[in-house]
Design a protein around this motif. Sequence first.
Motif, PDB file in Angstrom:
ATOM      1  N   VAL A  79       0.828  -1.207   0.000  1.00  0.00           N
ATOM      2  CA  VAL A  79       0.000   0.000   0.000  1.00  0.00           C
ATOM      3  C   VAL A  79       0.863   1.259   0.000  1.00  0.00           C
ATOM      4  O   VAL A  79       0.624   2.193  -0.780  1.00  0.00           O
ATOM      5  CB  VAL A  79      -0.948  -0.006   1.218  1.00  0.00           C
ATOM      6  N   SER A  80       1.860   1.310   0.864  1.00  0.00           N
ATOM      7  CA  SER A  80       2.695   2.514   0.951  1.00  0.00           C
ATOM      8  C   SER A  80       3.481   2.743  -0.336  1.00  0.00           C
ATOM      9  O   SER A  80       3.519   3.861  -0.867  1.00  0.00           O
ATOM     10  CB  SER A  80       3.660   2.400   2.134  1.00  0.00           C
ATOM     11  N   LEU A  81       4.112   1.691  -0.839  1.00  0.00           N
ATOM     12  CA  LEU A  81       4.868   1.816  -2.086  1.00  0.00           C
ATOM     13  C   LEU A  81       3.938   2.084  -3.264  1.00  0.00           C
ATOM     14  O   LEU A  81       4.257   2.880  -4.154  1.00  0.00           O
ATOM     15  CB  LEU A  81       5.679   0.546  -2.334  1.00  0.00           C
ATOM     16  N   GLY A  82       2.784   1.421  -3.269  1.00  0.00           N
ATOM     17  CA  GLY A  82       1.840   1.618  -4.367  1.00  0.00           C
ATOM     18  C   GLY A  82       1.265   3.015  -4.402  1.00  0.00           C
ATOM     19  O   GLY A  82       1.110   3.614  -5.469  1.00  0.00           O
ATOM     20  N   ALA A  83       0.945   3.556  -3.231  1.00  0.00           N
ATOM     21  CA  ALA A  83       0.415   4.919  -3.180  1.00  0.00           C
ATOM     22  C   ALA A  83       1.452   5.925  -3.658  1.00  0.00           C
ATOM     23  O   ALA A  83       1.130   6.890  -4.355  1.00  0.00           O
ATOM     24  CB  ALA A  83      -0.034   5.251  -1.759  1.00  0.00           C
ATOM     25  N   GLY A  84       2.705   5.698  -3.279  1.00  0.00           N
ATOM     26  CA  GLY A  84       3.762   6.598  -3.735  1.00  0.00           C
ATOM     27  C   GLY A  84       4.010   6.475  -5.220  1.00  0.00           C
ATOM     28  O   GLY A  84       4.164   7.485  -5.923  1.00  0.00           O
ATOM     29  N   ALA A  85       4.070   5.235  -5.718  1.00  0.00           N
ATOM     30  CA  ALA A  85       4.314   5.016  -7.144  1.00  0.00           C
ATOM     31  C   ALA A  85       3.185   5.585  -7.996  1.00  0.00           C
ATOM     32  O   ALA A  85       3.412   6.039  -9.123  1.00  0.00           O
ATOM     33  CB  ALA A  85       4.480   3.527  -7.420  1.00  0.00           C
ATOM     34  N   ALA A  86       1.959   5.559  -7.447  1.00  0.00           N
ATOM     35  CA  ALA A  86       0.812   6.109  -8.175  1.00  0.00           C
ATOM     36  C   ALA A  86       0.694   7.622  -8.009  1.00  0.00           C
ATOM     37  O   ALA A  86      -0.223   8.244  -8.553  1.00  0.00           O
ATOM     38  CB  ALA A  86      -0.476   5.443  -7.684  1.00  0.00           C
ATOM     39  N   HIS A  87       1.616   8.215  -7.237  1.00  0.00           N
ATOM     40  CA  HIS A  87       1.625   9.660  -6.985  1.00  0.00           C
ATOM     41  C   HIS A  87       0.309  10.152  -6.391  1.00  0.00           C
ATOM     42  O   HIS A  87      -0.194  11.214  -6.782  1.00  0.00           O
ATOM     43  CB  HIS A  87       1.952  10.429  -8.272  1.00  0.00           C
TER      44      HIS A  87
END
Length: 210
Positions: A133-141
């Motif tokens: 979730v944390s990495l995905g939210a960041g990668a999705a900006h």
Amino acid sequence: MLESVGSLTGSPWIYAAVAVSVLLDVFLPVLPSGVLVITAATAAAGSATGAVPHAVPDILLLTLCAATASVLGDLVAYRLAWRGGDRLDRAIARSRRLTSAQERLGEVLARGGGARGVLVVVARFAPAGRSVVSLGAGAAHRRVREFLPWSVLAGVAWAGYSVALGYFGGQWLGATWLATGVSFGALFAAGAGAAYLVRRPAVRGPVTGA
């Protein structure tokens, strides 16, 4: 045996150990951060009943320490993913589980609303769910204001649940290894349930803007 538990958790350094473990397990999910929190809380219950004579962590401070470290770890992972690139994409692509979870995350983030927040909170309990979730939210900006409040809620919920398991388990069953084992089982059961919910196909509906 109980005294050995007290000696491990009776130092102020237990707060630093909990903070570092919780902070880093967003990158290394194998770290036993939940186990450490439960053990400290069980020792606190033992101190309250007199079973463990050593000084042990304060329950409220232990909860605050774990929750704060959880949120800080989420934000570090989020910012790193925001600035990430091909290396992060290749790391995710090598894992079928991470790829599937990221696709699921993308669907829920696109839906917006309460579903997005529920996913962040539920995923905190799932193995590696916090990382995805944390990495995905960041990668999705995703914007910080869309992510941070739910990260705070997730961190408080996880920390409170873990501390409550250890403390009340120790109160009801005594500060024994049985109480600690039952608490671990409840934590892992919550993780398994959360993992199932995160992997469930998203309910299709109208996609709204973030």
